[in-house]
Motif scaffolding. Structure first.
Motif, PDB file in Angstrom:
ATOM      1  N   PRO A 105      21.435   7.440   3.224  1.00 30.23           N
ATOM      2  CA  PRO A 105      20.606   8.640   3.020  1.00 30.23           C
ATOM      3  C   PRO A 105      19.164   8.335   2.662  1.00 30.23           C
ATOM      4  N   ASP A 106      18.887   7.162   2.095  1.00 28.54           N
ATOM      5  CA  ASP A 106      17.502   6.838   1.763  1.00 28.54           C
ATOM      6  C   ASP A 106      16.653   6.588   3.004  1.00 28.54           C
ATOM      7  N   MET A 107      17.296   6.486   4.183  1.00 25.48           N
ATOM      8  CA  MET A 107      16.542   6.320   5.428  1.00 25.48           C
ATOM      9  C   MET A 107      16.009   7.638   5.971  1.00 25.48           C
ATOM     10  N   ALA A 108      16.375   8.758   5.377  1.00 18.45           N
ATOM     11  CA  ALA A 108      15.942  10.061   5.892  1.00 18.45           C
ATOM     12  C   ALA A 108      14.420  10.169   6.037  1.00 18.45           C
ATOM     13  N   PRO A 109      13.619   9.748   5.046  1.00  9.56           N
ATOM     14  CA  PRO A 109      12.166   9.841   5.259  1.00  9.56           C
ATOM     15  C   PRO A 109      11.664   8.921   6.364  1.00  9.56           C
ATOM     16  N   VAL A 110      12.394   7.840   6.642  1.00 11.70           N
ATOM     17  CA  VAL A 110      12.010   6.951   7.742  1.00 11.70           C
ATOM     18  C   VAL A 110      12.251   7.655   9.079  1.00 11.70           C
ATOM     19  N   TRP A 111      13.385   8.337   9.213  1.00  5.15           N
ATOM     20  CA  TRP A 111      13.649   9.088  10.446  1.00  5.15           C
ATOM     21  C   TRP A 111      12.550  10.127  10.677  1.00  5.15           C
ATOM     22  N   LEU A 239      10.538  -1.977   9.557  1.00  3.35           N
ATOM     23  CA  LEU A 239      11.480  -2.998   9.083  1.00  3.35           C
ATOM     24  C   LEU A 239      11.909  -2.671   7.662  1.00  3.35           C
ATOM     25  N   THR A 240      13.225  -2.563   7.438  1.00  2.00           N
ATOM     26  CA  THR A 240      13.754  -2.375   6.094  1.00  2.00           C
ATOM     27  C   THR A 240      14.660  -3.534   5.732  1.00  2.00           C
ATOM     28  N   VAL A 241      14.676  -3.872   4.447  1.00  2.00           N
ATOM     29  CA  VAL A 241      15.530  -4.954   3.936  1.00  2.00           C
ATOM     30  C   VAL A 241      16.119  -4.516   2.608  1.00  2.00           C
ATOM     31  N   TYR A 242      17.424  -4.721   2.464  1.00  2.43           N
ATOM     32  CA  TYR A 242      18.153  -4.368   1.245  1.00  2.43           C
ATOM     33  C   TYR A 242      18.642  -5.627   0.524  1.00  2.43           C
ATOM     34  N   ALA A 243      18.782  -5.509  -0.775  1.00  2.70           N
ATOM     35  CA  ALA A 243      19.533  -6.469  -1.592  1.00  2.70           C
ATOM     36  C   ALA A 243      19.094  -7.913  -1.426  1.00  2.70           C
ATOM     37  N   VAL A 244      17.790  -8.154  -1.457  1.00  5.44           N
ATOM     38  CA  VAL A 244      17.289  -9.519  -1.394  1.00  5.44           C
ATOM     39  C   VAL A 244      16.230  -9.718  -2.476  1.00  5.44           C
ATOM     40  N   ARG A 245      16.075 -10.960  -2.880  1.00  9.32           N
ATOM     41  CA  ARG A 245      15.024 -11.307  -3.835  1.00  9.32           C
ATOM     42  C   ARG A 245      13.756 -11.618  -3.045  1.00  9.32           C
ATOM     43  N   MET A 246      13.084 -10.576  -2.620  1.00  9.94           N
ATOM     44  CA  MET A 246      11.938 -10.718  -1.738  1.00  9.94           C
ATOM     45  C   MET A 246      10.992  -9.551  -1.987  1.00  9.94           C
ATOM     46  N   SER A 247       9.713  -9.789  -1.825  1.00 10.38           N
ATOM     47  CA  SER A 247       8.716  -8.745  -1.988  1.00 10.38           C
ATOM     48  C   SER A 247       8.441  -8.066  -0.656  1.00 10.38           C
ATOM     49  N   SER A 248       8.115  -6.768  -0.722  1.00 10.25           N
ATOM     50  CA  SER A 248       7.694  -6.081   0.502  1.00 10.25           C
ATOM     51  C   SER A 248       6.417  -6.696   1.068  1.00 10.25           C
ATOM     52  N   LEU A 249       5.618  -7.301   0.213  1.00 15.75           N
ATOM     53  CA  LEU A 249       4.395  -7.945   0.682  1.00 15.75           C
ATOM     54  C   LEU A 249       4.716  -9.126   1.586  1.00 15.75           C
ATOM     55  N   ALA A 250       5.849  -9.803   1.339  1.00 13.95           N
ATOM     56  CA  ALA A 250       6.279 -10.895   2.217  1.00 13.95           C
ATOM     57  C   ALA A 250       6.618 -10.347   3.606  1.00 13.95           C
ATOM     58  N   LEU A 251       7.291  -9.205   3.650  1.00  8.94           N
ATOM     59  CA  LEU A 251       7.593  -8.582   4.941  1.00  8.94           C
ATOM     60  C   LEU A 251       6.305  -8.196   5.661  1.00  8.94           C
ATOM     61  N   ALA A 252       5.341  -7.644   4.910  1.00  7.85           N
ATOM     62  CA  ALA A 252       4.073  -7.245   5.505  1.00  7.85           C
ATOM     63  C   ALA A 252       3.329  -8.456   6.063  1.00  7.85           C
ATOM     64  N   GLY A 253       3.400  -9.578   5.354  1.00  5.96           N
ATOM     65  CA  GLY A 253       2.765 -10.791   5.855  1.00  5.96           C
ATOM     66  C   GLY A 253       3.372 -11.265   7.161  1.00  5.96           C
ATOM     67  N   LEU A 254       4.674 -11.101   7.283  1.00  7.45           N
ATOM     68  CA  LEU A 254       5.365 -11.467   8.522  1.00  7.45           C
ATOM     69  C   LEU A 254       4.905 -10.580   9.673  1.00  7.45           C
ATOM     70  N   LEU A 255       4.812  -9.265   9.434  1.00  7.13           N
ATOM     71  CA  LEU A 255       4.316  -8.364  10.473  1.00  7.13           C
ATOM     72  C   LEU A 255       2.862  -8.651  10.811  1.00  7.13           C
ATOM     73  N   PRO A 284      14.679   3.282  -6.728  1.00  8.70           N
ATOM     74  CA  PRO A 284      14.353   2.423  -5.578  1.00  8.70           C
ATOM     75  C   PRO A 284      15.623   1.875  -4.942  1.00  8.70           C
ATOM     76  N   THR A 285      15.595   1.746  -3.606  1.00 11.89           N
ATOM     77  CA  THR A 285      16.790   1.303  -2.890  1.00 11.89           C
ATOM     78  C   THR A 285      16.547   0.110  -1.972  1.00 11.89           C
ATOM     79  N   ALA A 286      15.348  -0.025  -1.419  1.00 12.77           N
ATOM     80  CA  ALA A 286      15.079  -1.076  -0.437  1.00 12.77           C
ATOM     81  C   ALA A 286      13.583  -1.307  -0.359  1.00 12.77           C
ATOM     82  N   ILE A 287      13.200  -2.397   0.306  1.00 10.02           N
ATOM     83  CA  ILE A 287      11.791  -2.655   0.589  1.00 10.02           C
ATOM     84  C   ILE A 287      11.569  -2.501   2.095  1.00 10.02           C
ATOM     85  N   PHE A 288      10.331  -2.223   2.463  1.00 12.79           N
ATOM     86  CA  PHE A 288      10.022  -2.046   3.884  1.00 12.79           C
ATOM     87  C   PHE A 288       8.635  -2.577   4.197  1.00 12.79           C
TER      88      PHE A 288
END
Length: 294
Positions: A105-111, A239-255, A284-288
């Motif tokens: 359900p937390d994906m609703a705003p993404v849809w 891109l969404t990621v759950y349950a990891v020891r990672m920052s959303s900034l790391a995902l942004a750097g990858l993109l 909070p539920t996930a990073i993106f």
């Protein structure tokens, strides 16, 4: 060249008729899914619950180690599956062995966010990797053809059943059981392009032929290939990621590395759900990370 925004964003979902976050605290959350109420683990609920008692139909009690596991404990009879909806999309909820209820359900705003990028389109080609039970795919299908990919035959079968339940079985959706890495690499070789891509990879998983997926190992190559399926006329990658020891900034750097040849903006932050009621807390539920070409 895409511009990287360092300021984190929040995408906060609200409850609707068939879902609500009723309360949270002490590492758990209390939710309603249609007529049924459930308690599930939530490590980020560090505060205390506001309600003295949670009258739930069932509770998922996790295993004793970091590898997951656990089982449902039922206080009331819950059917094997029951119908829910959000807008025109209908789907079946169920108590899965993985603590989920058959959708996120937390994906609703993404849809909704993806729909805003495609408003007015009827020919937008989109790709949903790790598409699970297809709720996001069906939300996208009103804008054009969707390619839905998941390694689980059971999940893809449920996605097709949700399409039939929604009266959308005739929409132009390709339902594909495949390993996301292999499929995306083939699409690159075919020189395919998409107007939008959403991917929600797990921390660990196996493909239909036993392929092993580990997020930290597989994600950089997968994002690189996804970037090759987009061009200057494409609208988004989410891109969404759950349950990891990672920052959303790391995902942004990858993109930022993969998409710097395209125009647009790269942002990052947290997905969250607001509790019901006045002054409801935000869980909070996930990073993106997301690329937008507005």
């Amino acid at each position: 060249m895409a511009r990287l925004s360092l300021s984190p964003q929040l995408m906060i979902g609200q409850g609707w008729g068939d879902f609500a976050l009723l309360d949270s605290g002490h590492g758990r959350k209390y939710e309603s899914y249609g007529p049924h109420r459930f308690i599930r683990p939530e490590p980020q609920a560090l505060w205390s619950p506001r309600q003295a008692h949670w009258a739930a139909d069932a509770e998922f009690v996790p295993g004793s180690d970091d590898d997951g596991g656990g089982r449902w404990h039922f206080d009331k009879r819950v059917p094997e599956g029951w119908p829910l909806s959000r807008g025109e999309v209908k789907f079946t909820a169920s108590c899965t062995p993985f603590r989920h209820l058959g959708f996120f359900p937390d994906m609703a705003p993404v849809w909704d966010w993806m729909g805003e990028r495609l408003t007015g389109r009827e020919d937008a080609a989109t790709l949903n990797l790790f598409g699970y039970t297809g709720v996001g795919t069906l939300a996208l299908s009103q804008y054009g053809p969707v390619t839905h990919v998941d390694a689980s035959k059971k999940s893809v079968a449920q996605a097709r059943a949700n399409a039939a339940l929604s009266g959308m079985a005739g929409r132009p959706v390709r339902w594909i059981v495949d390993d996301a890495l292999k499929f995306t690499a083939r699409e690159v070789r075919r020189e395919r392009r998409y107007d939008g891509i959403i991917l929600d990879p797990p921390k660990f998983g196996r493909g239909p032929e036993g392929e092993v997926w580990r997020l930290e190992d597989g994600l950089p190559g997968l994002v690189t290939d996804c970037a090759r399926l987009l061009d200057a006329q494409s609208r988004f990658l989410f891109l969404t990621v759950y349950a990891v020891r990672m920052s959303s900034l790391a995902l942004a750097g990858l993109l930022d590395e993969a998409l710097r040849h395209l125009p647009g903006t790269i942002e990052h932050g947290d997905l969250a759900i607001a509790e019901t009621g006045e002054n409801g807390r935000v869980l909070p539920t996930a990073i993106f990370a997301r690329w937008t070409n507005d």
